[in-house]
Design a protein around this motif. Structure first.
Motif, PDB file in Angstrom:
ATOM      1  N   LEU B  92     -38.879 -17.200  -8.394  1.00 38.51           N
ATOM      2  CA  LEU B  92     -37.605 -16.595  -8.027  1.00 38.51           C
ATOM      3  C   LEU B  92     -37.779 -15.077  -7.997  1.00 38.51           C
ATOM      4  O   LEU B  92     -38.670 -14.538  -8.649  1.00 38.51           O
ATOM      5  CB  LEU B  92     -36.520 -16.988  -9.040  1.00 38.51           C
ATOM      6  CG  LEU B  92     -35.761 -18.296  -8.763  1.00 38.51           C
ATOM      7  CD1 LEU B  92     -36.700 -19.482  -8.708  1.00 38.51           C
ATOM      8  CD2 LEU B  92     -34.682 -18.532  -9.804  1.00 38.51           C
ATOM      9  N   GLU B  96     -32.833 -12.650  -8.797  1.00 40.48           N
ATOM     10  CA  GLU B  96     -32.446 -14.047  -9.015  1.00 40.48           C
ATOM     11  C   GLU B  96     -32.641 -14.468 -10.464  1.00 40.48           C
ATOM     12  O   GLU B  96     -31.851 -15.232 -11.019  1.00 40.48           O
ATOM     13  CB  GLU B  96     -33.247 -14.988  -8.101  1.00 40.48           C
ATOM     14  CG  GLU B  96     -32.720 -15.075  -6.682  1.00 40.48           C
ATOM     15  CD  GLU B  96     -33.555 -15.992  -5.796  1.00 40.48           C
ATOM     16  OE1 GLU B  96     -32.987 -16.679  -4.964  1.00 40.48           O
ATOM     17  OE2 GLU B  96     -34.796 -16.010  -5.957  1.00 40.48           O
ATOM     18  N   ARG B 128     -23.993 -10.046  -8.407  1.00 38.91           N
ATOM     19  CA  ARG B 128     -25.183  -9.356  -7.930  1.00 38.91           C
ATOM     20  C   ARG B 128     -25.141  -7.874  -8.323  1.00 38.91           C
ATOM     21  O   ARG B 128     -26.153  -7.296  -8.709  1.00 38.91           O
ATOM     22  CB  ARG B 128     -25.262  -9.514  -6.405  1.00 38.91           C
ATOM     23  CG  ARG B 128     -26.510  -8.976  -5.769  1.00 38.91           C
ATOM     24  CD  ARG B 128     -26.590  -9.405  -4.315  1.00 38.91           C
ATOM     25  NE  ARG B 128     -27.288 -10.676  -4.180  1.00 38.91           N
ATOM     26  CZ  ARG B 128     -28.614 -10.768  -4.026  1.00 38.91           C
ATOM     27  NH1 ARG B 128     -29.358  -9.701  -3.986  1.00 38.91           N
ATOM     28  NH2 ARG B 128     -29.189 -11.936  -3.927  1.00 38.91           N
ATOM     29  N   LEU B 132     -27.867  -5.947 -10.575  1.00 42.47           N
ATOM     30  CA  LEU B 132     -28.578  -4.751 -10.127  1.00 42.47           C
ATOM     31  C   LEU B 132     -28.368  -3.585 -11.098  1.00 42.47           C
ATOM     32  O   LEU B 132     -29.276  -2.794 -11.337  1.00 42.47           O
ATOM     33  CB  LEU B 132     -28.134  -4.363  -8.714  1.00 42.47           C
ATOM     34  CG  LEU B 132     -28.600  -5.343  -7.628  1.00 42.47           C
ATOM     35  CD1 LEU B 132     -27.878  -5.077  -6.310  1.00 42.47           C
ATOM     36  CD2 LEU B 132     -30.113  -5.274  -7.433  1.00 42.47           C
ATOM     37  N   ALA B 144     -36.103  -5.429  -7.136  1.00 38.74           N
ATOM     38  CA  ALA B 144     -35.100  -6.501  -7.155  1.00 38.74           C
ATOM     39  C   ALA B 144     -35.471  -7.710  -6.303  1.00 38.74           C
ATOM     40  O   ALA B 144     -35.265  -8.849  -6.708  1.00 38.74           O
ATOM     41  CB  ALA B 144     -33.745  -5.953  -6.715  1.00 38.74           C
ATOM     42  N   GLU B 145     -36.033  -7.478  -5.124  1.00 38.64           N
ATOM     43  CA  GLU B 145     -36.315  -8.590  -4.224  1.00 38.64           C
ATOM     44  C   GLU B 145     -37.758  -9.086  -4.301  1.00 38.64           C
ATOM     45  O   GLU B 145     -38.170  -9.942  -3.523  1.00 38.64           O
ATOM     46  CB  GLU B 145     -35.964  -8.223  -2.776  1.00 38.64           C
ATOM     47  CG  GLU B 145     -34.497  -7.875  -2.549  1.00 38.64           C
ATOM     48  CD  GLU B 145     -33.546  -9.034  -2.870  1.00 38.64           C
ATOM     49  OE1 GLU B 145     -33.986 -10.197  -2.746  1.00 38.64           O
ATOM     50  OE2 GLU B 145     -32.395  -8.773  -3.252  1.00 38.64           O
TER      51      GLU B 145
END
Lengths: 359, 255
Positions: B92, B96, B128, B132, B144-145
């Protein structure tokens, strides 16, 4: 509501297809193939919930397909009779199809709950054996019921199969409208489930059960729900196969042997475990390759070969190509074509993501 | 006492992992649990977080009997933890990982996610945003991604704490947070633990081998050896305790 408009457009296209597909595609075997591809998508999408997202290795999906197929066939046949028999019309399908598929989902889902329970204690190979055992039990119970008996089980026709009430053939109510419509719906549901909080939770559970529990994911609940959702989806897919227009008006236990499960697992692994896009692409590849191999077998060259080598088993050819395909893929891309990634067709999702990252 | 342990014992087969351990952790405290390898520190953590239930004695958190609760329930009443060997949701993304830990606070149901209702979108957005913000606290927002597994070890450890913090816990259990860190990183960790406690109104219990970190960050220390309590007190008291020195600190540990 952008998605509502999209849904309406899809509905309209499916409706149009229901009445015109016969003329657009005059060859019934091609029509059958297209519909089969849709059904297989639902098969793969539903299996992907448990095998891909939840990471539980189930090899008993054929059991849920069989339950769904028989339930839908029985319901469709009896509702058809209750409506007075006669022609299969679109108006009637509005009653017959939802009723048959809802019941198929319900029954398969209930069995999914039962099969899901051992998944709390078992994992890996052991769970695989339980699910395989379940599927074989379903198949064999149906196949070995004696035709002469007057029990309800015997009415399923045993090995020969179930051909509707009074052997009149299963009324094939699910036209392109239903098959395409349900497939689109299934893709949307699978996608949204994966992106939902629940989807994240079961994917987290797959990665690390102890850590997931430590942040509040209830493993028992999440796993059993995943099994139920997957089984219910399998039930719907089985039901679609049973009452699909251009399909055969009979369901047979042998259609739901290990081969059916193996095909479904291949679709999911080929596309990429956990990926909704992967399940769609994987099921397309498998469905089309089955057809392609059939065509290949019908060619003169292969027929000539078979004439000179009598022991040549044509079905084995299919398995060989499959196996070669899988082995190659596993070497080149061990996570399947997509891995767990997705193709994002709608830019909105991308923009949302970019926005939120920047925020 | 926020956390109260009374006569807690746990056996694994014939092995006495912890035996008759009693202590309390006051609200707002940074509490250290130390002891040589195999002293039963992690087992004690597992009792408090519900991974194992005690054979005898009881562990209570704000009066609730932890022995009768499942890990997910314990997470819900405000105990978060990290693990000795970092346990992340590897496939993930970083954000996530945090979002999974915010599910307990979700108000909309899965049906809302299927229908993509306005309430669902609003909630997703706010969850979200919170995630963050937490990533920013741990200086992970740029990642984050990224997939959790792609992070460097130090970042993985910080991500694990960030994820635990998403539960908005009252009690944070840190299992060897400084493992694999150098002196400078250890000092930063000490500052961060104190900062977290002050900012989020936390109580922290940590298991740690790095004495520098323990002595600098903890206000109260409990020492276990072979599953039994051998000392309890302030870092200064522990440092001068004869039994602790004999069984654990030895001569090599700088005081």
């Amino acid at each position: 509501m952008k998605s509502a408009r999209g849904l309406l457009v899809a509905l309209a296209i499916a409706l149009l297809a229901d009445f015109t597909l016969d003329r657009v595609i005059p060859d019934s075997s091609v029509r059958q193939l297209a519909m089969l591809a849709c059904c297989n998508m639902v098969v793969a999408l539903s299996l992907n919930v448990i095998n891909g997202m939840a990471g539980q290795f189930s090899i008993g999906h054929a059991g849920f397909l069989a339950l769904g197929a028989y339930v839908a066939a029985i319901v469709a046949s009896h509702v058809h009779l209750a409506l007075g028999g006669g022609d299969v019309t679109f108006a009637r399908s509005l009653i017959v199809v939802p009723a048959s598929l809802a019941l198929a989902a319900l029954v398969a889902g209930a069995f999914g709950f039962l099969v899901g329970l051992p998944s709390l204690r078992l994992r890996g190979d052991y769970l695989a054996i339980v699910t395989l055992g379940f599927a074989e039990i379903v198949r064999l119970v149906i196949a070995t019921a004696r035709a002469g008996d007057q029990t309800w089980l015997a009415k399923l026709g045993g090995q020969t199969g179930y051909a509707g009430a009074e052997d009149a053939g299963i009324p094939l109510y699910a036209g392109p409208f239903w098959i395409i419509g349900i497939t689109v719906l299934a893709i949307v549901v699978a996608w949204r489930l994966k992106m939902s909080g629940w989807g994240r939770s079961i994917r987290a559970l797959r990665e690390d059960e102890i850590a997931a529990a430590a942040v509040g994911v209830d493993p028992t609940r999440a796993k059993v729900t995943a099994f139920v959702v997957s089984a219910a989806g399998g039930g719907i897919a089985g039901g679609m196969l049973a009452i699909m227009r251009d399909g055969t008006p009979i369901v047979q236990p042998d259609s739901f042997g290990f081969q059916a499960t193996f095909d479904a697992v291949t679709m999911v692994i080929l596309g990429g475990s956990g990926s909704v896009s992967g399940a769609v692409v994987g099921s397309l590849i498998i469905t089309l390759s089955v057809k392609a191999i059939e065509l290949l077998q019908a060619t003169d060259a292969v027929q000539a070969l078979k004439a000179s080598y009598e022991s040549l088993d044509l079905n084995a050819l299919r398995m060989m190509i499959y196996a070669a395909l899988l082995v190659t893929l596993m070497i080149l891309r061990p996570d399947g074509i997509f891995g767990e990634r997705e193709i994002r067709l709608f830019s909105r999702a991308k923009r949302d993501r970019a926005d939120s990252t920047r925020a | 006492m926020l956390l109260d342990l009374r006569g807690v014992s746990k056996k694994f087969g014939g092995l006495r992992a912890i035996h008759d351990v009693s202590f309390g952790v006051a609200k707002g405290r940074i509490f250290g649990l130390i002891g040589p390898n195999g002293a039963g520190k992690t087992t004690l953590f597992n009792v408090v977080s519900g991974v194992v239930s005690p054979d005898a004695g009881e562990a209570r958190f704000e009066g609730a009997d932890l022995g009768a609760m499942k890990p997910a329930e314990i997470a819900a009443i405000g105990i978060a933890r990290t693990f000795q060997n970092v346990r992340l949701f590897s496939e993930l993304t970083v954000v996530e990982n945090l979002l999974v830990a915010s599910e307990l606070g979700r108000k909309t149901r899965t049906m809302a996610a299927l229908l993509r209702t306005r309430a669902h979108h609003a909630e997703e957005e706010s969850l979200r945003k919170n995630a963050l913000e937490m990533l920013r606290v741990f200086e992970l927002e740029k990642l984050a991604e990224a997939k959790a597994t792609s992070l460097a070890y130090g970042n993985q450890r910080r991500l694990e704490i960030a994820r635990a913090m998403m539960l908005r816990p009252k009690l944070l259990l840190l299992d060897e947070p400084a493992a694999g860190m150098n002196t400078k990183e250890g000092e930063e960790l000490t500052t961060q633990i104190r900062w977290l406690r002050d900012t989020f109104d936390l109580t922290v219990m940590l298991v740690e081998h790095n004495m520098r970190v323990v002595m600098a960050s903890c206000e109260e220390v409990h020492v276990l050896d072979h599953g039994e309590t051998i000392a309890h007190g302030t870092p200064a008291e522990i440092r001068n305790d004869a039994r602790v020195i004999a069984s654990y600190l030895g001569t090599s540990a700088e005081a």
